[in-house]
Design a protein around this motif. Structure first.
Motif, PDB file in Angstrom:
ATOM      1  N   ALA A 135      14.158  57.279  65.737  1.00  0.00           N
ATOM      2  CA  ALA A 135      13.728  57.642  64.384  1.00  0.00           C
ATOM      3  C   ALA A 135      12.710  56.667  63.818  1.00  0.00           C
ATOM      4  N   ALA A 136      12.815  55.395  64.179  1.00  0.00           N
ATOM      5  CA  ALA A 136      11.937  54.387  63.586  1.00  0.00           C
ATOM      6  C   ALA A 136      10.635  54.199  64.354  1.00  0.00           C
ATOM      7  N   CYS A 137      10.410  54.980  65.398  1.00  0.00           N
ATOM      8  CA  CYS A 137       9.291  54.724  66.302  1.00  0.00           C
ATOM      9  C   CYS A 137       8.266  55.845  66.282  1.00  0.00           C
ATOM     10  N   ARG A 138       7.126  55.540  66.864  1.00  0.00           N
ATOM     11  CA  ARG A 138       6.086  56.547  67.085  1.00  0.00           C
ATOM     12  C   ARG A 138       5.997  56.803  68.581  1.00  0.00           C
ATOM     13  N   CYS A 139       5.951  58.036  68.976  1.00  0.00           N
ATOM     14  CA  CYS A 139       6.009  58.367  70.396  1.00  0.00           C
ATOM     15  C   CYS A 139       4.847  59.257  70.816  1.00  0.00           C
ATOM     16  N   ALA A 140       4.422  59.047  72.039  1.00  0.00           N
ATOM     17  CA  ALA A 140       3.447  59.888  72.727  1.00  0.00           C
ATOM     18  C   ALA A 140       3.978  60.039  74.146  1.00  0.00           C
ATOM     19  N   PRO A 141       3.435  60.948  74.943  1.00  0.00           N
ATOM     20  CA  PRO A 141       3.948  61.114  76.305  1.00  0.00           C
ATOM     21  C   PRO A 141       3.984  59.792  77.085  1.00  0.00           C
ATOM     22  N   GLU A 195       4.903  56.899  76.094  1.00  0.00           N
ATOM     23  CA  GLU A 195       4.709  55.698  75.284  1.00  0.00           C
ATOM     24  C   GLU A 195       5.593  55.739  74.036  1.00  0.00           C
ATOM     25  N   VAL A 196       6.224  54.580  73.756  1.00  0.00           N
ATOM     26  CA  VAL A 196       7.049  54.443  72.560  1.00  0.00           C
ATOM     27  C   VAL A 196       6.612  53.177  71.833  1.00  0.00           C
ATOM     28  N   ASP A 197       6.214  53.329  70.577  1.00  0.00           N
ATOM     29  CA  ASP A 197       5.749  52.207  69.767  1.00  0.00           C
ATOM     30  C   ASP A 197       6.699  52.015  68.592  1.00  0.00           C
ATOM     31  N   CYS A 198       7.474  50.918  68.662  1.00  0.00           N
ATOM     32  CA  CYS A 198       8.434  50.607  67.596  1.00  0.00           C
ATOM     33  C   CYS A 198       8.044  49.311  66.890  1.00  0.00           C
ATOM     34  N   SER A 199       6.766  49.002  66.861  1.00  0.00           N
ATOM     35  CA  SER A 199       6.303  47.765  66.245  1.00  0.00           C
ATOM     36  C   SER A 199       6.429  47.834  64.731  1.00  0.00           C
ATOM     37  N   GLU A 200       6.735  46.654  64.144  1.00  0.00           N
ATOM     38  CA  GLU A 200       6.772  46.509  62.684  1.00  0.00           C
ATOM     39  C   GLU A 200       7.674  47.535  62.009  1.00  0.00           C
ATOM     40  N   ARG A 201       8.890  47.669  62.544  1.00  0.00           N
ATOM     41  CA  ARG A 201       9.835  48.628  61.977  1.00  0.00           C
ATOM     42  C   ARG A 201      11.100  47.952  61.442  1.00  0.00           C
ATOM     43  N   GLY A 202      11.115  46.628  61.393  1.00  0.00           N
ATOM     44  CA  GLY A 202      12.287  45.926  60.879  1.00  0.00           C
ATOM     45  C   GLY A 202      13.503  46.032  61.768  1.00  0.00           C
ATOM     46  N   LEU A 203      13.307  46.291  63.051  1.00  0.00           N
ATOM     47  CA  LEU A 203      14.433  46.472  63.974  1.00  0.00           C
ATOM     48  C   LEU A 203      15.125  45.144  64.268  1.00  0.00           C
ATOM     49  N   ARG A 204      16.448  45.195  64.435  1.00  0.00           N
ATOM     50  CA  ARG A 204      17.225  44.014  64.798  1.00  0.00           C
ATOM     51  C   ARG A 204      17.824  44.139  66.198  1.00  0.00           C
ATOM     52  N   GLY A 210       7.157  44.799  69.191  1.00  0.00           N
ATOM     53  CA  GLY A 210       6.658  43.602  68.539  1.00  0.00           C
ATOM     54  C   GLY A 210       6.833  43.620  67.030  1.00  0.00           C
ATOM     55  N   TYR A 211       6.803  42.399  66.442  1.00  0.00           N
ATOM     56  CA  TYR A 211       6.850  42.230  64.992  1.00  0.00           C
ATOM     57  C   TYR A 211       8.104  42.855  64.379  1.00  0.00           C
ATOM     58  N   ASN A 212       9.257  42.558  64.998  1.00  0.00           N
ATOM     59  CA  ASN A 212      10.537  42.973  64.453  1.00  0.00           C
ATOM     60  C   ASN A 212      11.419  41.744  64.247  1.00  0.00           C
ATOM     61  N   PHE A 213      12.734  41.939  64.122  1.00  0.00           N
ATOM     62  CA  PHE A 213      13.655  40.840  63.834  1.00  0.00           C
ATOM     63  C   PHE A 213      14.744  40.729  64.911  1.00  0.00           C
ATOM     64  N   ILE A 214      14.409  41.047  66.130  1.00  0.00           N
ATOM     65  CA  ILE A 214      15.369  40.979  67.240  1.00  0.00           C
ATOM     66  C   ILE A 214      15.596  39.517  67.609  1.00  0.00           C
ATOM     67  N   THR A 215      16.840  39.073  67.610  1.00  0.00           N
ATOM     68  CA  THR A 215      17.164  37.664  67.883  1.00  0.00           C
ATOM     69  C   THR A 215      17.827  37.456  69.242  1.00  0.00           C
ATOM     70  N   VAL A 216      18.553  38.474  69.727  1.00  0.00           N
ATOM     71  CA  VAL A 216      19.303  38.333  70.987  1.00  0.00           C
ATOM     72  C   VAL A 216      19.138  39.594  71.811  1.00  0.00           C
ATOM     73  N   LEU A 217      18.950  39.408  73.118  1.00  0.00           N
ATOM     74  CA  LEU A 217      19.030  40.510  74.076  1.00  0.00           C
ATOM     75  C   LEU A 217      20.322  40.318  74.868  1.00  0.00           C
ATOM     76  N   GLY A 218      21.319  41.132  74.569  1.00  0.00           N
ATOM     77  CA  GLY A 218      22.600  41.011  75.243  1.00  0.00           C
ATOM     78  C   GLY A 218      22.610  41.724  76.580  1.00  0.00           C
TER      79      GLY A 218
END
Length: 261
Positions: free
Chosen positions: A27-33, A35-44, A60-68
């Motif tokens: 829902a927070a991303c822009r998509c093309a065939p 390609e998925v662009d979720c930049s600058e969406r405030g994602l954690r 890029g340009y989100n608030f992700i702190t950990v990759l579990g």
């Protein structure tokens, strides 16, 4: 009640007019065939509802702190992954499982201080790795060795500690100079007297005082045999010296007895 059969040509026409639904786009991303662009969406965290045919994912340009563990769904066709300009502090050793086709990984402009070889083992096809602008002081010896297809590496703008701990990284850089981008920006931060000194300018003599602390199997075998032998030899030696002392005191006592009138 009998069923009404749809004629073949009519069924084909219905399928053309109503194509199957395309894979869901987060829902927070822009998509093309592909390609998925979720930049600058405030994602954690990484969106999970990603199509399996995604080849490019930008977070890029989100608030992700950990990759579990298993932060990503199975993406067998993913070629590019960007996590630049987040707040990444930790990447679990199993965070990148299922991304074996990845060719380019951008982790720049984060807060990473430690990376382990286990993290990069699944990335057998990775060709470009950007670790610039993090908080790395050194790299474990096996981190870069876990990337057999690596062709381009960026490490600039990290607070590199130019002590014996940086020796494994320096050795890799010396053998793979053609793979290192932005060499002039690869500078020491610590100690103070080496601040802004280029790491690539060091020579073999710079690390002469550094000694390898790792032990080979031959060392362990030697210790296995020498240790018990030394222990037993010390017992025999102490017993022998004790016997000599007892004999010496006995002889002195007897000599005093013979000298009395």
């Amino acid at each position: 009640v009998g069923r009404r059969r749809v004629p073949g040509p009519a069924l084909a026409l219905l399928l053309l007019l109503c194509p199957p639904p395309s894979p869901a786009c987060p829902a927070a991303c822009r998509c093309a065939p592909g390609e998925v662009d979720c930049s600058e969406r405030g994602l954690r965290e990484v969106p999970w509802s990603l199509s399996s045919n995604t080849s490019s994912l930008r977070l890029g340009y989100n608030f992700i702190t950990v990759l579990g563990p298993r932060s990503f769904p199975a993406l067998p066709g993913l070629r590019l992954l960007s996590l630049a300009h987040n707040r990444l502090e930790l990447i679990h050793g199993r965070a990148l499982l299922g991304l074996g086709a990845l060719r380019e990984l951008d982790l720049s402009h984060n807060r990473l201080t430690v990376l382990t070889p286990e993290t990069f083992l699944p990335l057998t096809s990775l060709a470009t790795l950007d670790l610039g602008s993090n908080r790395l002081g050194e790299l474990e010896p096996g981190v870069l060795g876990a990337l057999p297809q690596l062709r381009a590496l960026l490490l600039q703008d990290n607070p590199w500690v130019c002590s014996c701990g940086i020796l494994p990284l320096w050795r890799w850089l010396s053998r793979n100079r053609e793979k290192v981008r932005e060499k002039r920006l690869l500078l020491c931060r610590v100690p103070e007297q080496l601040n802004k000194y280029p790491i690539m300018a060091f020579g073999d003599e710079s690390f002469r005082q550094c000694q390898e602390t790792s032990l080979s199997s031959q060392h362990y075998v030697a210790f296995f045999f020498i240790g018990p032998f030394s222990f037993i030899a010390s017992i025999f030696f102490c017993t022998f010296m004790g016997s000599l002392m007892v004999l010496y005191h006995s002889l002195r006592r007897e000599s005093h007895c013979w000298r009395r009138p």
